[in-house]
Motif scaffolding. Structure first.
Motif, mmCIF file in Angstrom:
data_model
loop_
_atom_site.group_PDB
_atom_site.id
_atom_site.type_symbol
_atom_site.label_atom_id
_atom_site.label_comp_id
_atom_site.label_asym_id
_atom_site.label_seq_id
_atom_site.Cartn_x
_atom_site.Cartn_y
_atom_site.Cartn_z
ATOM 1 N N GLY A 75 -65.429 28.065 -40.914
ATOM 2 C CA GLY A 75 -65.364 26.618 -41.017
ATOM 3 C C GLY A 75 -64.455 26.124 -42.127
ATOM 4 N N ILE A 76 -64.037 24.871 -42.002
ATOM 5 C CA ILE A 76 -63.312 24.175 -43.062
ATOM 6 C C ILE A 76 -64.328 23.312 -43.797
ATOM 7 C CG2 ILE A 76 -61.479 22.532 -43.615
ATOM 8 C CD1 ILE A 76 -60.046 23.385 -41.075
ATOM 9 N N CYS A 77 -64.539 23.614 -45.056
ATOM 10 C CA CYS A 77 -65.569 22.964 -45.855
ATOM 11 C C CYS A 77 -64.971 21.808 -46.664
ATOM 12 C CB CYS A 77 -66.187 23.994 -46.803
ATOM 13 S SG CYS A 77 -67.436 23.326 -47.922
ATOM 14 N N GLY A 78 -65.833 20.890 -47.085
ATOM 15 C CA GLY A 78 -65.389 19.813 -47.952
ATOM 16 C C GLY A 78 -64.809 20.319 -49.256
ATOM 17 N N SER A 79 -65.316 21.453 -49.754
ATOM 18 C CA SER A 79 -64.767 22.019 -50.992
ATOM 19 C C SER A 79 -63.367 22.574 -50.773
ATOM 20 C CB SER A 79 -65.698 23.104 -51.537
ATOM 21 O OG SER A 79 -65.873 24.146 -50.598
ATOM 22 N N ASP A 80 -63.075 23.073 -49.570
ATOM 23 C CA ASP A 80 -61.712 23.493 -49.250
ATOM 24 C C ASP A 80 -60.775 22.288 -49.284
ATOM 25 O OD1 ASP A 80 -62.468 26.206 -48.688
ATOM 26 O OD2 ASP A 80 -63.173 25.557 -46.727
ATOM 27 N N LEU A 81 -61.209 21.180 -48.685
ATOM 28 C CA LEU A 81 -60.387 19.976 -48.672
ATOM 29 C C LEU A 81 -60.225 19.412 -50.085
ATOM 30 C CD1 LEU A 81 -61.815 18.210 -45.498
ATOM 31 C CD2 LEU A 81 -59.717 19.546 -45.680
ATOM 32 N N ALA A 82 -61.274 19.499 -50.892
ATOM 33 C CA ALA A 82 -61.172 19.029 -52.277
ATOM 34 C C ALA A 82 -60.125 19.826 -53.045
ATOM 35 C CB ALA A 82 -62.531 19.135 -52.967
ATOM 36 N N LEU A 83 -60.078 21.126 -52.806
ATOM 37 C CA LEU A 83 -59.046 21.960 -53.428
ATOM 38 C C LEU A 83 -57.658 21.543 -52.959
ATOM 39 C CD1 LEU A 83 -58.075 24.533 -54.984
ATOM 40 C CD2 LEU A 83 -58.429 25.781 -52.838
ATOM 41 N N LEU A 84 -57.495 21.411 -51.651
ATOM 42 C CA LEU A 84 -56.181 21.123 -51.083
ATOM 43 C C LEU A 84 -55.671 19.738 -51.463
ATOM 44 C CD1 LEU A 84 -56.698 22.605 -47.505
ATOM 45 C CD2 LEU A 84 -55.459 23.633 -49.410
ATOM 46 N N TYR A 85 -56.580 18.772 -51.604
ATOM 47 C CA TYR A 85 -56.165 17.405 -51.894
ATOM 48 C C TYR A 85 -56.396 16.996 -53.347
ATOM 49 C CZ TYR A 85 -55.230 16.720 -46.966
ATOM 50 O OH TYR A 85 -54.691 16.812 -45.691
ATOM 51 N N GLY A 86 -56.571 17.992 -54.221
ATOM 52 C CA GLY A 86 -56.596 17.731 -55.652
ATOM 53 C C GLY A 86 -57.801 16.981 -56.163
ATOM 54 N N LYS A 87 -58.962 17.152 -55.533
ATOM 55 C CA LYS A 87 -60.159 16.418 -55.935
ATOM 56 C C LYS A 87 -61.100 17.235 -56.814
ATOM 57 C CE LYS A 87 -58.735 12.956 -53.501
ATOM 58 N NZ LYS A 87 -58.129 11.791 -54.188
ATOM 59 N N ASN A 88 -60.825 18.522 -56.996
ATOM 60 C CA ASN A 88 -61.699 19.350 -57.817
ATOM 61 C C ASN A 88 -61.530 19.032 -59.295
ATOM 62 O OD1 ASN A 88 -62.922 20.743 -55.761
ATOM 63 N ND2 ASN A 88 -61.552 22.495 -55.850
#
Length: 393
Positions: A75-88
């Motif tokens: 799966g694609i997780c929200g934490s993956d998207l946070a990493l990719l879109y600079g939200k971490n």
């Protein structure tokens, strides 16, 4: 758990180009310029411009104590998207390592048997003596996640071990859990996010069930929360903030008592009183016995802190990064905040056993993409709510 021997330095898979059997994988390279651009532009940043590439890599070499698995779905997780879109938050960057093959929500296959993979990397995987957290069974809180021969806390954010956005992975035998018969793949691939929810609910609510619960956010985590509450035995009212028709439909199917278009609407429906403060600020009295923040947004946490009644509990299941936050509700209203990020070995094993009773969560799984179509998959995951996007290598 069985203690693994120490891993030799750089032993697992340093993403080299040795002459071994090759596999397809989606590789993430950390890029400060692209990180900043994605952070500024958010979902408007083109998915193809993200620091991801579908590449051919050597299959990981077997290691003592590990098994090589074939990935069925990831799966694609929200934490993956946070990493990719600079939200971490930059503060947690020492506990992840790159370049890495992403993907920590993994349904795999070993010898024809379907298995869920617990992606936690603790003292066990490093071959180190148990730290205090691992010794008390809380390996997800391992103190050595930046030590030893593995430089990450989770499979899928680790330079040494490929994650699930690939055709093959390595996993320690203690982290491999056979899927019960009759459970569809689409339900099984949700084991990891369901384990996140199970841990949070058990820690924050199940020891003393509240009389009612509000769930803010109806993405994957929020909808799994509704089902987990019911499977774990909560019989009280569950209210859900769901803004899309598909989310409303799924929330009710999974056990929600009522849905609301906004947190304020839910508060008013439940009899909470709204007050206007200086500079346009808003305060509330009354509210829900417990609130679960599952949206992962800073605004959702702020809403949760006022939607809960005085003396109530807020469970933070979403993963907001840095944000401005007004902490006055916690001391002014004696609100208790429970943070929950991952799961112990026991939590994950319990979640696998729950899968036969979690009917309906498979409806959350939407599009399935081959690895080569990663730009389309990332775009779909970033812009469509209420369905889980997965890779099917």
């Amino acid at each position: 758990m069985v203690q693994a021997p120490a891993l030799p330095a750089k032993a697992v898979n340093r993403l080299s180009t040795e002459s071994r059997v090759l596999m397809k994988a989606i590789l993430y390279h950390a890029s400060i310029p692209r990180f900043v651009a994605a952070r500024l532009l958010g979902k408007r940043f083109p998915a193809r411009a993200l620091p991801l590439r579908c590449v051919s890599l050597p299959e990981p070499e077997p290691l003592h104590g590990y098994e090589r698995l074939r990935v069925r779905m990831s799966g694609i997780c929200g934490s993956d998207l946070a990493l990719l879109y600079g939200k971490n938050s930059p503060a947690i960057s020492p506990f992840f390592s790159f370049p890495a093959v992403l993907g920590h929500e993994i349904l795999a296959e070993l010898g024809g048997v379907r298995v869920a993979v617990n992606p936690v990397l603790s003292c066990l995987e490093r071959g180190l003596p148990d730290c205090p957290a691992c010794a008390r069974g809380e390996d997800h809180l391992c103190q050595n996640i930046a030590e030893g021969n593995l430089s990450s806390s989770l499979l899928g954010f680790c330079a040494e071990l490929p994650g699930g956005w690939s055709q093959r992975i390595l996993a320690h035998r203690e982290r491999i859990h056979p899927i019960p018969e009759g459970v569809p793949d689409e339900r099984a691939v949700l084991t990891e996010p369901l384990a996140v929810v199970v841990r949070g609910v058990k820690q924050g609510l199940a020891k003393d069930w509240p009389k009612d619960v509000l769930v803010i956010g109806a993405g994957t985590i929020g909808l799994l929360t509704v089902k987990a509450l019911r499977v774990l035995g909560f019989a009280g009212p569950i209210h859900v903030v769901a803004r899309r028709s598909r989310q409303v439909e799924l929330a009710k199917a999974l056990g929600a008592s009522a849905t609301h278009a906004s947190t304020a609407e839910a508060q008013k429906a439940y009899g909470a009183k709204r007050y206007r403060g200086a500079l346009g600020a808003t305060a509330w009295r009354g509210g829900f016995d417990a609130v679960i923040e599952a949206s992962g947004s800073p605004g959702g946490l702020q809403e949760a802190s006022w939607a809960v009644r005085e003396g109530g509990r807020v469970v933070l299941l979403g993963a907001p990064g840095q944000a401005w936050h007004d902490f006055s509700p916690y001391w002014f209203r004696e609100v208790r905040l429970f943070g929950s990020y991952c799961y112990s070995w026991d939590d994950f094993a319990e979640t696998v056993k729950m899968l036969p009773y979690a009917e309906g969560i498979e409806q959350l799984v939407g599009e399935k993409y081959p690895l080569e179509a990663w730009p389309e998959a990332i775009k779909a995951a970033a812009t469509r709510k209420g369905s889980k996007v997965v890779f099917k290598p």
